[in-house]
Design a protein around this motif. Sequence first.
Motif, PDB file in Angstrom:
ATOM      1  N   LEU A 148       0.744  -1.639  -0.264  1.00 48.49           N
ATOM      2  CA  LEU A 148      -0.114  -0.219  -0.466  1.00 48.49           C
ATOM      3  C   LEU A 148       0.921   1.033  -0.097  1.00 48.49           C
ATOM      4  N   SER A 149       2.151   1.263  -0.038  1.00 49.23           N
ATOM      5  CA  SER A 149       3.106   2.849  -0.143  1.00 49.23           C
ATOM      6  C   SER A 149       3.535   1.764  -1.088  1.00 49.23           C
ATOM      7  N   LYS A 150       4.239   2.962  -1.534  1.00 47.75           N
ATOM      8  CA  LYS A 150       5.557   3.406  -2.464  1.00 47.75           C
ATOM      9  C   LYS A 150       6.668   2.925  -2.258  1.00 47.75           C
ATOM     10  N   GLY A 151       7.380   4.183  -1.328  1.00 49.15           N
ATOM     11  CA  GLY A 151       8.148   4.184  -1.185  1.00 49.15           C
ATOM     12  C   GLY A 151       8.729   4.493   0.282  1.00 49.15           C
ATOM     13  N   PRO A 152       9.591   4.667   1.133  1.00 53.90           N
ATOM     14  CA  PRO A 152       9.676   4.509   2.528  1.00 53.90           C
ATOM     15  C   PRO A 152       8.721   6.228   3.102  1.00 53.90           C
ATOM     16  N   LEU A 153       8.610   6.932   2.196  1.00 53.14           N
ATOM     17  CA  LEU A 153       8.236   8.543   2.894  1.00 53.14           C
ATOM     18  C   LEU A 153       6.331   8.137   2.422  1.00 53.14           C
ATOM     19  N   GLY A 154       6.243   6.906   2.192  1.00 52.84           N
ATOM     20  CA  GLY A 154       4.891   6.890   1.965  1.00 52.84           C
ATOM     21  C   GLY A 154       4.262   5.725   3.058  1.00 52.84           C
ATOM     22  N   ILE A 155       5.472   4.961   3.775  1.00 50.45           N
ATOM     23  CA  ILE A 155       4.702   4.122   5.150  1.00 50.45           C
ATOM     24  C   ILE A 155       3.357   4.747   5.505  1.00 50.45           C
ATOM     25  N   LYS A 156       3.076   3.543   5.989  1.00 54.23           N
ATOM     26  CA  LYS A 156       1.363   3.793   6.007  1.00 54.23           C
ATOM     27  C   LYS A 156       1.316   3.642   7.645  1.00 54.23           C
ATOM     28  N   LEU A 157       2.572   2.774   8.114  1.00 59.03           N
ATOM     29  CA  LEU A 157       2.005   2.207   9.193  1.00 59.03           C
ATOM     30  C   LEU A 157       0.863   1.571   9.932  1.00 59.03           C
ATOM     31  N   LEU A 158       0.911   0.607   8.684  1.00 58.43           N
ATOM     32  CA  LEU A 158      -0.449  -0.073   8.795  1.00 58.43           C
ATOM     33  C   LEU A 158      -0.906  -0.971  10.557  1.00 58.43           C
ATOM     34  N   ASP A 159      -1.621  -0.979  10.756  1.00 52.25           N
ATOM     35  CA  ASP A 159      -2.666  -1.584  12.178  1.00 52.25           C
ATOM     36  C   ASP A 159      -3.399  -2.466  12.159  1.00 52.25           C
ATOM     37  N   ASP A 160      -4.334  -2.536  12.700  1.00 57.33           N
ATOM     38  CA  ASP A 160      -5.303  -3.528  12.494  1.00 57.33           C
ATOM     39  C   ASP A 160      -6.385  -3.548  11.511  1.00 57.33           C
ATOM     40  N   LEU A 161      -6.716  -5.475  11.233  1.00 60.43           N
ATOM     41  CA  LEU A 161      -7.815  -4.903   9.916  1.00 60.43           C
ATOM     42  C   LEU A 161      -9.037  -5.687  10.215  1.00 60.43           C
ATOM     43  N   THR A 162      -9.951  -5.735   9.464  1.00 62.81           N
ATOM     44  CA  THR A 162     -10.993  -6.434   9.199  1.00 62.81           C
ATOM     45  C   THR A 162     -12.099  -6.923   8.660  1.00 62.81           C
ATOM     46  N   ALA A 163     -11.760  -7.900   8.545  1.00 66.10           N
ATOM     47  CA  ALA A 163     -13.009  -8.726   6.962  1.00 66.10           C
ATOM     48  C   ALA A 163     -14.332  -8.047   7.250  1.00 66.10           C
ATOM     49  N   PHE A 164     -14.569  -7.440   5.948  1.00 64.67           N
ATOM     50  CA  PHE A 164     -15.955  -6.442   5.624  1.00 64.67           C
ATOM     51  C   PHE A 164     -16.118  -6.567   4.232  1.00 64.67           C
ATOM     52  N   ASN A 165     -17.933  -7.118   4.279  1.00 65.74           N
ATOM     53  CA  ASN A 165     -18.350  -7.365   2.976  1.00 65.74           C
ATOM     54  C   ASN A 165     -17.507  -8.178   1.588  1.00 65.74           C
ATOM     55  N   GLY A 166     -16.730  -8.922   2.079  1.00 67.55           N
ATOM     56  CA  GLY A 166     -16.313 -10.011   1.429  1.00 67.55           C
ATOM     57  C   GLY A 166     -14.711  -9.683   1.098  1.00 67.55           C
ATOM     58  N   ASP A 167     -14.223  -7.656   1.276  1.00 67.16           N
ATOM     59  CA  ASP A 167     -12.843  -7.638   1.477  1.00 67.16           C
ATOM     60  C   ASP A 167     -12.399  -7.158   2.856  1.00 67.16           C
ATOM     61  N   LEU A 168     -10.979  -6.945   2.701  1.00 60.56           N
ATOM     62  CA  LEU A 168     -10.847  -6.541   4.070  1.00 60.56           C
ATOM     63  C   LEU A 168     -10.488  -4.411   4.647  1.00 60.56           C
ATOM     64  N   VAL A 169     -10.370  -4.632   5.521  1.00 59.80           N
ATOM     65  CA  VAL A 169     -10.609  -3.049   5.804  1.00 59.80           C
ATOM     66  C   VAL A 169      -8.853  -2.995   6.867  1.00 59.80           C
ATOM     67  N   VAL A 170      -8.279  -2.066   6.612  1.00 63.50           N
ATOM     68  CA  VAL A 170      -6.992  -1.850   7.361  1.00 63.50           C
ATOM     69  C   VAL A 170      -6.877  -0.581   7.337  1.00 63.50           C
ATOM     70  N   ALA A 171      -6.361  -0.431   8.912  1.00 66.85           N
ATOM     71  CA  ALA A 171      -6.043   1.431   9.405  1.00 66.85           C
ATOM     72  C   ALA A 171      -4.929   1.923   8.990  1.00 66.85           C
ATOM     73  N   SER A 172      -4.490   2.949   8.884  1.00 68.55           N
ATOM     74  CA  SER A 172      -3.157   3.020   8.825  1.00 68.55           C
ATOM     75  C   SER A 172      -2.930   4.465   9.747  1.00 68.55           C
ATOM     76  N   PHE A 173      -1.890   3.881  10.974  1.00 67.67           N
ATOM     77  CA  PHE A 173      -2.520   4.626  12.110  1.00 67.67           C
ATOM     78  C   PHE A 173      -1.440   5.776  11.252  1.00 67.67           C
ATOM     79  N   ARG A 174      -0.410   6.237  10.681  1.00 65.86           N
ATOM     80  CA  ARG A 174      -0.087   7.704   9.846  1.00 65.86           C
ATOM     81  C   ARG A 174      -0.693   8.197   9.430  1.00 65.86           C
ATOM     82  N   ASP A 175      -1.517   7.788   8.547  1.00 59.53           N
ATOM     83  CA  ASP A 175      -2.191   8.886   7.825  1.00 59.53           C
ATOM     84  C   ASP A 175      -3.866   9.169   8.209  1.00 59.53           C
ATOM     85  N   GLY A 176      -4.098   7.960   9.511  1.00 57.70           N
ATOM     86  CA  GLY A 176      -5.154   8.688   9.563  1.00 57.70           C
ATOM     87  C   GLY A 176      -6.438   7.895   8.432  1.00 57.70           C
ATOM     88  N   GLU A 177      -6.141   7.155   8.489  1.00 58.75           N
ATOM     89  CA  GLU A 177      -7.006   6.072   7.464  1.00 58.75           C
ATOM     90  C   GLU A 177      -7.334   4.893   7.305  1.00 58.75           C
TER      91      GLU A 177
END
Length: 265
Positions: free
Chosen positions: A182-211
């Motif tokens: 989900l990141s293209k390089g070191p400056l874009g690291i998202k610091l991915l945190d927890d994730l969950t299954a949702f309607n056949g997909d995954l939803v993952v939290a980006s701690f750094r970007d608030g997403e």
Amino acid sequence: MFHEGGIPLLDWRENLEFDGRGTLWVAHITKGRVEGYTPDGTLKTSFPVSGAGGIRRGPDGMMYVNFGVNPLTPVGGIVRFDPTAAHPKPEKVVSGISGINGLAIDTEGNFYLSRELSTGILKIRPDGTKDEEWTKKANVFGTNGLEIVGDQLYASVITDTSSPVVRIPLNDPARHTTVVKLSKGPLGIKLLDDLTAFNGDLVVASFRDGELIRVNPETGRSCLLVSGLRMPSSVRVARAFGDNDPRRDLFVVEASGRIVKVTVG
């Protein structure tokens, strides 16, 4: 806004899980406790768990919580409690492990624990013994969030600058593969945190970007679902929680202390 936060980082709510009986359970890492909320936002109970981290409902209906997650409690493990009790009392299930964070539990009651600064996802059998061979084969470094979907374990990786989500077959962990980066390089690291299954997909939290980022686990395609959060650390689908719809409603906890409801679509 389901629950307002306090001082960011000092009011850090790390993880959450619904018990399927009308209570939302939240692991408050900095205050060292587990909190139980009703659908109207009322805090109905809380009890101490030092360094509370990943929290999940087991196949037996009991709730399980990692303890010793923060650096001040270097020896950790797992406790369980009965969510139906008027005054839940945590009981130690696993101890003597350190450096743990996220938690997942399969249908047979095996525990899977992520480790942000180590290689290998820990597998602990229901009797508390370690499955060393499985852990050695699941040799992914820096995992954080964990989620089981069918016979696959999905893990977000917080330390890798490419911000990957990884798939680990429960029956053949050596065949783990990367679903998406989900990141293209070191400056874009998202610091991915927890994730969950949702309607056949995954939803993952980006701690750094608030997403919250939505990922198709089959194709690896991703899209931005939500932005503007404040250090989100965990996201879960609302299940049997008042009039919330599990097809649309997600709940998020943050290091800001907030608990936020997100309605999709």
